[in-house]
Design a protein around this motif. Structure first.
Motif, PDB file in Angstrom:
ATOM      1  N   LEU A 110      24.678 -46.014  21.619  1.00 41.24           N
ATOM      2  CA  LEU A 110      24.659 -44.578  21.326  1.00 41.24           C
ATOM      3  C   LEU A 110      24.957 -44.303  19.860  1.00 41.24           C
ATOM      4  CD1 LEU A 110      26.466 -43.041  24.432  1.00 41.24           C
ATOM      5  CD2 LEU A 110      24.053 -42.875  23.811  1.00 41.24           C
ATOM      6  N   GLN A 111      25.702 -45.251  19.241  1.00 40.90           N
ATOM      7  CA  GLN A 111      26.137 -44.998  17.867  1.00 40.90           C
ATOM      8  C   GLN A 111      24.969 -44.952  16.880  1.00 40.90           C
ATOM      9  OE1 GLN A 111      28.711 -47.970  16.258  1.00 40.90           O
ATOM     10  NE2 GLN A 111      29.371 -46.712  14.540  1.00 40.90           N
ATOM     11  N   GLU A 158      34.152 -45.653  30.487  1.00 43.49           N
ATOM     12  CA  GLU A 158      33.831 -46.852  29.719  1.00 43.49           C
ATOM     13  C   GLU A 158      34.937 -47.131  28.701  1.00 43.49           C
ATOM     14  OE1 GLU A 158      31.155 -48.711  30.190  1.00 43.49           O
ATOM     15  OE2 GLU A 158      31.149 -50.017  28.424  1.00 43.49           O
ATOM     16  N   ILE A 159      35.371 -46.073  28.032  1.00 48.66           N
ATOM     17  CA  ILE A 159      36.402 -46.239  27.011  1.00 48.66           C
ATOM     18  C   ILE A 159      37.714 -46.692  27.635  1.00 48.66           C
ATOM     19  CG2 ILE A 159      37.875 -44.953  25.397  1.00 48.66           C
ATOM     20  CD1 ILE A 159      35.315 -43.337  24.654  1.00 48.66           C
ATOM     21  N   LEU A 195      31.348 -41.883  29.980  1.00 49.52           N
ATOM     22  CA  LEU A 195      31.735 -42.415  28.676  1.00 49.52           C
ATOM     23  C   LEU A 195      33.249 -42.583  28.593  1.00 49.52           C
ATOM     24  CD1 LEU A 195      29.182 -40.412  26.587  1.00 49.52           C
ATOM     25  CD2 LEU A 195      29.468 -42.889  26.455  1.00 49.52           C
ATOM     26  N   LEU A 240      25.569 -48.119  26.596  1.00 50.05           N
ATOM     27  CA  LEU A 240      26.366 -47.062  25.966  1.00 50.05           C
ATOM     28  C   LEU A 240      26.761 -47.423  24.534  1.00 50.05           C
ATOM     29  CD1 LEU A 240      28.672 -46.194  29.005  1.00 50.05           C
ATOM     30  CD2 LEU A 240      26.672 -44.943  28.182  1.00 50.05           C
ATOM     31  N   ASP A 241      26.848 -48.724  24.269  1.00 52.63           N
ATOM     32  CA  ASP A 241      27.245 -49.156  22.925  1.00 52.63           C
ATOM     33  C   ASP A 241      26.191 -48.816  21.880  1.00 52.63           C
ATOM     34  OD1 ASP A 241      25.882 -51.374  24.505  1.00 52.63           O
ATOM     35  OD2 ASP A 241      25.606 -52.036  22.446  1.00 52.63           O
ATOM     36  N   THR A 280      24.669 -53.331  20.225  1.00 59.19           N
ATOM     37  CA  THR A 280      25.634 -54.177  19.527  1.00 59.19           C
ATOM     38  C   THR A 280      25.950 -55.422  20.344  1.00 59.19           C
ATOM     39  OG1 THR A 280      27.502 -53.014  20.512  1.00 59.19           O
ATOM     40  CG2 THR A 280      26.667 -52.169  18.429  1.00 59.19           C
TER      41      THR A 280
END
Lengths: 246, 246
Positions: free
Chosen positions: A94-95, A140-141, A137, A91-92, A100
């Motif tokens: 996605l940016q 996750e946050i 998401l 998911l990291d 990352t």
DNA sequence: CGCTTGATTGACTGAAGTCAAATGTGGTGG
DNA sequence: CCACCACATTTGACTTCAGTCAATCAAGCG
């Protein structure tokens, strides 16, 4: 049987209720299954992907477990989280489409690969899938926020208790025992994750063991007194915030 | 003029390139603007929403700044982050439609309200909006990871330097000076965010001031020697990882 | 078996927390 | 305008928890 776990498709997967298919209609799950690629097993200490890699996929853990970490110039690492079956990795990225962090297998594990391009298309067509993506998401946050809380103002003992309770809860969610499980990570990984040193982690394990709250035998953990364990954390964290460690 | 900042709509907003409209066509921005509600200004110490509130909106900071924090049973708080103009608040509520943190204004501020239901619909119709949402969510996640790194293994001095560099970078991104700015938060907020005590934060400010690296006058910060500041952090974090503090 | 790697234990150190007091600042109302 | 108050910030003295360094112990493996 277990050795073929990586060939099982979404509609037949026992994890589907914990994973992306949650809340989807049968035919929608089948649509989702068409874009999922099953990958060969990944062995202990093998990498799923490396920090900086271009990454156009999400990965769901099918079996086993993973550790994600970020390394800096000097090669020193910070473990960001541990992933158990049913959880989504990547998911990291996605940016910018670049990961990352690095992700490494803690044991022989299997994953499902979900190409982001296809997934996005499908999200436009299936509102409940888009909804589920947002839920994941959001989870996750908020799980990251829980980690921030844990690292922010907790003593070594509180961190350890929190860590054990997290694992307990997550294993239980997977249908395993909540009081007896094997750690798939080394002491070093736990220490790094909690912002402590190996020595401190070891000492805390010893103390909890002496107090009879847990029984530690190598990687094997048995929780004897979950109330006391919660009491260690309690002064600082409500029960329903113990949902993290992803 | 500035007092009417809350009435400006997306197509005319100077923040549009930092916010949701980034990468959208002109007509798409106009579509987006139709679902955005402008809210009345929120004053210092007023809450945008409270932990546990049902929250069916995202909020973009239009002017001013906010602090988000999670409180536990005992009323003790952990500051999760600070929000500057162009940044999206409320992402944590995507999971269950209930906010997991409280958000409070650090100064008189304005926000744009985006109803999630409309936003999701629009995402299905406008692929580049969906893409931008994913980018923003990915950024939130990797920014949270950066916070985890900062809290995990850094000394008080490293945390402070990191904090100042983050602010510097973010102010600069907004078109303000990267070397001279006013903190909108109290020492207590900084301490809580960094996992330190007020006293330690104060002492670090004093030291950095004595060393001539920064000049501190109340809330006013002037960075005199950004190289030294980076050197304090450098041993543990590459420059391109200084992108967080959201 | 030895070898390597991981885990534990002990002695000592130090960075940050705690407690307490002083100083500064802004706001309010007489 | 000034006196007063509440609160934020700074500073100092002392304590403590976790880190560091070093040695030992245990386990898995070729």
């Amino acid at each position: 049987m277990e050795s073929n776990v990586h060939k099982i498709s979404c509609p037949d997967c026992r994890l589907s209720d914990l994973c992306l298919p949650y809340g989807l209609q049968k035919n929608e799950v089948q649509q989702l299954a068409t874009i999922v690629k099953n990958k060969r097993p990944i062995h202990t200490d093998e990498y799923l992907y490396l920090q900086g890699d271009t990454c156009q996929n999400l990965y769901a853990v099918k079996s086993g477990s993973f550790r994600s970490f970020i390394a800096d110039d000097n090669g020193s690492e910070q473990t960001i989280g541990f992933y158990l079956p049913g959880e989504l990795m990547g998911l990291d990225a996605l940016q910018h489409g670049r990961s990352t962090c690095s992700i490494v297998a803690l044991e022989t594990s299997t994953v499902c690969e979900l190409p982001l391009s296809h997934l996005n298309e499908l999200c436009s067509q299936i509102p409940s899938l888009q909804h589920q993506m947002m839920r994941i998401l959001g989870k996750e946050i908020s799980s990251d926020h829980d980690k921030i809380i844990m690292l922010g103002h907790r003593s070594a003992k509180e961190k350890m208790a929190t860590f054990l309770l997290m694992l307990s809860r997550r294993y239980s969610g997977l249908g395993f025992s909540s009081t007896e499980f094997n750690l798939s990570m080394r002491r070093q990984d736990i220490a790094n994750f909690l912002g402590l040193t190996v020595e401190t982690v070891s000492r805390q394990f010893t103390e909890l063991n002496k107090d009879g709250i847990i029984t530690v035998k190598q990687r094997g953990i048995q929780i004897n007194d979950i109330t006391s364990l919660k009491a260690i954390v309690k002064p600082c964290m409500p029960d329903d915030q113990l949902s993290f460690i992803a």
